[in-house]
Structure formats: structure tokens, C-alpha cells
Write an enzyme that holds these catalytic residues in place. Structure first.
Site, PDB file in Angstrom:
ATOM      1  CG  ASN A 137      45.601  48.223  26.649  1.00 60.52           C
ATOM      2  OD1 ASN A 137      45.003  47.731  27.610  1.00 60.52           O
ATOM      3  ND2 ASN A 137      46.126  47.493  25.684  1.00 60.52           N
ATOM      4  CB  ALA A 153      51.167  40.623  38.345  1.00 55.14           C
ATOM      5  NE  ARG A 199      39.309  35.694  35.937  1.00 58.77           N
ATOM      6  CZ  ARG A 199      40.309  36.540  36.202  1.00 58.77           C
ATOM      7  NH1 ARG A 199      41.468  36.072  36.570  1.00 58.77           N
ATOM      8  NH2 ARG A 199      40.140  37.824  36.092  1.00 58.77           N
ATOM      9  N   GLY A 235      42.541  47.447  35.968  1.00 53.73           N
ATOM     10  CA  GLY A 235      42.052  46.061  35.992  1.00 53.73           C
ATOM     11  C   GLY A 235      41.520  45.670  37.356  1.00 53.73           C
ATOM     12  CG  PHE A 236      39.932  41.667  39.770  1.00 53.78           C
ATOM     13  CD1 PHE A 236      39.184  42.161  40.823  1.00 53.78           C
ATOM     14  CD2 PHE A 236      40.495  40.401  39.891  1.00 53.78           C
ATOM     15  CE1 PHE A 236      39.004  41.424  41.991  1.00 53.78           C
ATOM     16  CE2 PHE A 236      40.325  39.653  41.041  1.00 53.78           C
ATOM     17  CZ  PHE A 236      39.586  40.165  42.100  1.00 53.78           C
ATOM     18  CE1 TYR A 248      47.949  35.742  32.253  1.00 54.55           C
ATOM     19  CE2 TYR A 248      47.701  33.635  33.354  1.00 54.55           C
ATOM     20  CZ  TYR A 248      47.766  35.011  33.412  1.00 54.55           C
ATOM     21  OH  TYR A 248      47.636  35.657  34.625  1.00 54.55           O
ATOM     22  N   GLY A 272      62.383  48.390  31.911  1.00 48.61           N
ATOM     23  CA  GLY A 272      63.197  49.529  31.470  1.00 48.61           C
ATOM     24  C   GLY A 272      62.899  50.756  32.326  1.00 48.61           C
ATOM     25  CE  LYS A 308      52.401  43.890  20.362  1.00 51.00           C
ATOM     26  NZ  LYS A 308      51.711  44.778  19.375  1.00 51.00           N
TER      27      LYS A 308
HETATM   28  N1  UDP Z   1      34.958  26.507  35.463  1.00 56.11           N
HETATM   29  C1  UDP Z   1      33.700  25.935  35.598  1.00 56.11           C
HETATM   30  N2  UDP Z   1      32.607  26.649  35.211  1.00 56.11           N
HETATM   31  C2  UDP Z   1      32.695  27.908  34.712  1.00 56.11           C
HETATM   32  C3  UDP Z   1      33.974  28.499  34.587  1.00 56.11           C
HETATM   33  C4  UDP Z   1      35.084  27.760  34.979  1.00 56.11           C
HETATM   34  O1  UDP Z   1      33.564  24.780  36.045  1.00 56.11           O
HETATM   35  O2  UDP Z   1      31.639  28.498  34.381  1.00 56.11           O
HETATM   36  C5  UDP Z   1      36.122  25.730  35.922  1.00 56.11           C
HETATM   37  C6  UDP Z   1      37.314  25.713  34.986  1.00 56.11           C
HETATM   38  O3  UDP Z   1      37.208  24.672  34.048  1.00 56.11           O
HETATM   39  C7  UDP Z   1      38.450  25.532  35.951  1.00 56.11           C
HETATM   40  C8  UDP Z   1      38.000  26.231  37.214  1.00 56.11           C
HETATM   41  O4  UDP Z   1      36.582  26.347  37.098  1.00 56.11           O
HETATM   42  O5  UDP Z   1      38.631  24.172  36.237  1.00 56.11           O
HETATM   43  C9  UDP Z   1      38.582  27.609  37.405  1.00 56.11           C
HETATM   44  O6  UDP Z   1      38.438  28.290  36.191  1.00 56.11           O
HETATM   45  P1  UDP Z   1      38.742  29.823  35.982  1.00 56.11           P
HETATM   46  O7  UDP Z   1      38.368  30.157  34.576  1.00 56.11           O
HETATM   47  O8  UDP Z   1      38.121  30.601  37.052  1.00 56.11           O
HETATM   48  O9  UDP Z   1      40.314  30.009  36.158  1.00 56.11           O
HETATM   49  P2  UDP Z   1      41.585  29.034  36.049  1.00 56.11           P
HETATM   50  O10 UDP Z   1      41.817  28.587  37.436  1.00 56.11           O
HETATM   51  O11 UDP Z   1      41.292  27.880  35.139  1.00 56.11           O
HETATM   52  O12 UDP Z   1      42.639  29.919  35.518  1.00 56.11           O
END
Ligand code: UDP
Length: 316
Positions: free
Chosen positions: A33, A115, A187, A11-12, A146, A103, A92
Site C-alpha cells: 500500500n 516475516a 533506524r 519495502g526494504f 509491533y 487465507g 492491523k
Molecule cells: N539508535 C541510536 N541512534 C540512532 C538510532 C538508533 O543510538 O540514531 C539506537 C537505538 O536506541 C537502539 C539501536 O540503536 O538501541 C538500534 O535501533 P534501531 O532503531 O535501528 O532498531 P531496533 O534494534 O531498536 O529495532
């Protein structure tokens, strides 16, 4: 060589962690996975001494031969879009996956590093968030899969610590960015960079007054390894305390990727936290850690990654 197992190693954050551990002389087994991780992230690590990748879903029993000194449990979908699309897998891996990884740590007498996440604080009513704040989480909202999985993971980790005396570290990770985030992970960092590079309007959700604090991945990984080595059961916040509104973040992107980019205001997702900023006094005290990379510098290291990805996608 000390041997570490990293779940979510493709992952990242997981892939950066594997790389940093190898650089510090660890042998590393990465488990993934590949649901949201990708082999491309760890391609540079194949062939490095001590690196091994096993494609494995950590909600199933984990078998690792030989000694293990540390288990880093980083497997999970982590972007809001991912966990909305993969709600059951998210629950899950936070529940069953954490159980399996604990474990393994118990069987190997290894230190266990979880994390966890700032999402444990939900839509917080205090700002900045200190570790003793219990949070404001909607268990039945779309983000609940989540948030509650990670809260369960913390509870499970403490149960193994108290009942089985496993040495544990619970790290609450705040918004982190850098190369190897997926272009389409939804994100705000990849979205806005990719939109800007394509000359498209920048999507800002709500009025953009909600805040976040962005940590460059190298700073975070340094903190994770210090936490593993120096301890503190935690939970401990790791993140960058430089807080800004999402609108300010959009303007930072506009400054670095010039063009007459418009802002396209969209609906705010359900339960989107209004503020988020870590109090990192504990990490400063116990680890002598704080982030060093300012936002502009971190973005300058991140933008070329997405530019190359876009170029490669265009060639296909
Ligand atoms: N957000 C936004 N434009 C986008 C994607 C996200 O304005 O294209 C906003 C989202 O609503 C949140 C913040 O940016 O308020 C950070 O969102 P992200 O999905 O990166 O992660 P979060 O901090 O919410 O887990």
C-alpha cells in the site's frame, strides 16, 4: 514458473526478496500500500518477466488469480519510529493482514512464510536469544504495537498450520541493513550513515552500551528463500550473530566515513532492548545457512546508496 506473492513487496526487505525470487525463476506478484514502501525500490523490477505490482492494503481481502506456490507476508512498518507514528496500521497489518495472507495461502495450497521479528523477545533476559525463549515484552509500552502484532501473527500462523494444515515457516528476523532502507526511517544504520555523510554529529541513544547484531540484506534474503524451500515450521531466527554495542557501531561508521565527527548522546527510547543477538544454530542445522558478509563489507555496499540519495535530494 512458480508464482510467489510478496506482501510488502515494495519495502526494504520485500523488494530485495522479489528481486532474488525473480532471479531464481519465480513469477512474483508484489503487494504494497506504499505506506512505508516505495515504488523506487521496485523500479528496476518493472519489465522483468513474471513481475507484477498491485497497490493494495493487505488488511483488505486479497484476490490473486491463478496458482500461487508461496505467500511471503512481509508487509509492516518495521522501524521503531514508523510503528510509533503508525501504531494502528502496525497492529492491523500484523493481525488482519496476516489473517488475509494466511487465507490466500490456504485457498491456494501455498506455503506461507511469516516475516516475524526479534522484537518477539522484547527486552530479552537471555542472550543470545534462542527460539524457545518466550520473551520479555511490555504489551502496553510504545513498542508493544509491533511486538504484540508480530506475536499475534505467529499465533495466527500456528493456528492455520494446526487447524487448516497450511504449510508455514515463521522466521524471526534480526536487525538487517542495506540499500533501500529509507534515509529518514529513524533506524541506527541509515541515521548514522546519513549524519556522517552530512558531517553532522552521530546520534547515539543512551550511553551506547546496548547491543545489536547487524545482518546484510543479501544474507538475510538467501536465508528466507532457503527457509521457504527447505522448511522447518519454526519459529527460526535469521540474523547475524556478530554482536556489538551501538557505540562500537558508531565507531565503525566513523572509520568508513572519515571526518572529525562528534557523538551526540541522546535519551534512550522507552523499552529499548539492552541486548540483541540471534542464536542461529537452528538455521545452520536445517538450512545450512549462516551470514557471509562482514559488517564492514556490508556497510561499504550500503554507504554509496545513501550518498546517491543525498546527492539526488540536494539536486531537487
Ligand atoms: N539508535 C541510536 N541512534 C540512532 C538510532 C538508533 O543510538 O540514531 C539506537 C537505538 O536506541 C537502539 C539501536 O540503536 O538501541 C538500534 O535501533 P534501531 O532503531 O535501528 O532498531 P531496533 O534494534 O531498536 O529495532
Amino acid at each position: 514458473m512458480r508464482h510467489a506473492v510478496v506482501t510488502g513487496g515494495a519495502g526494504f526487505i520485500g523488494s530485495h526478496l522479489c528481486e532474488a525470487l525473480l532471479g531464481r525463476g519465480w513469477a512474483v506478484t508484489a503487494l504494497d500500500n506504499l505506506l512505508t514502501g516505495s515504488l523506487e525500490n521496485i523500479e528496476p523490477l518493472f519489465g522483468r518477466e513474471g513481475f507484477r505490482f498491485v497497490r493494495h492494503d493487505v488488511t483488505d481481502y486479497i484476490h490473486i488469480p491463478g496458482e500461487v506456490a508461496a505467500v511471503f507476508h512481509f508487509a509492516s512498518p518495521a522501524s521503531p519510529i514508523d510503528y510509533l507514528n503508525l501504531p494502528i496500521q502496525t497492529l492491523k497489518v500484523g493481525a488482519l493482514g496476516t489473517h488475509k495472507a494466511l487465507g490466500l495461502a490456504l485457498a491456494k495450497k501455498a506455503v506461507f512464510i511469516l516475516a516475524s521479528t526479534s522484537e518477539c523477545y522484547g527486552d530479552p533476559l537471555v542472550n543470545p536469544q534462542t527460539e524457545d525463549y518466550w520473551g520479555n515484552v511490555n504489551p502496553v509500552g510504545p513498542r508493544g504495537v509491533y511486538d504484540e502484532a508480530k506475536r499475534f501473527a505467529e499465533a495466527m500462523t500456528m493456528a492455520y498450520h494446526r487447524y487448516h494444515a497450511v504449510e508455514v515457516r515463521i522466521i524471526r528476523i534480526f536487525n538487517t541493513y542495506g540499500p533501500r532502507m529509507r534515509m529518514e526511517d529513524g533506524r541506527v544504520v541509515p541515521n548514522l550513515i546519513v549524519q556522517a555523510l552530512r558531517g553532522e554529529p552521530l546520534t547515539v541513544y543512551g550511553d551506547g552500551s546496548q547491543t545489536r547484531s547487524f545482518c546484510y540484506v543479501d544474507d538475510l534474503v538467501r536465508g528466507i528463500i532457503l527457509a521457504a524451500e527447505r522448511g522447518g515450521t519454526g519459529p527460526m531466527n535469521l540474523g547475524n550473530p556478530a554482536e556489538m554495542t551501538i557505540l562500537q557501531f558508531a565507531h565503525a561508521i566513523k572509520k568508513l566515513i572519515p571526518g572529525a565527527l562528534k557523538i551526540d548522546f541522546r535519551d534512550l527510547p522507552v523499552d529499548d532492548p539492552k541486548v540483541r543477538r540471534p542464536d542461529i544454530a537452528m538455521a545452520k542445522r536445517l538450512l545450512d545457512w549462516e551470514p557471509r558478509v562482514p559488517l564492514e563489507e556490508g556497510l561499504e555496499k550500503t554507504i554509496p546508496y545513501f550518498r546517491a540519495k543525498l546527492g539526488a535530494a540536494a539536486e531537487k
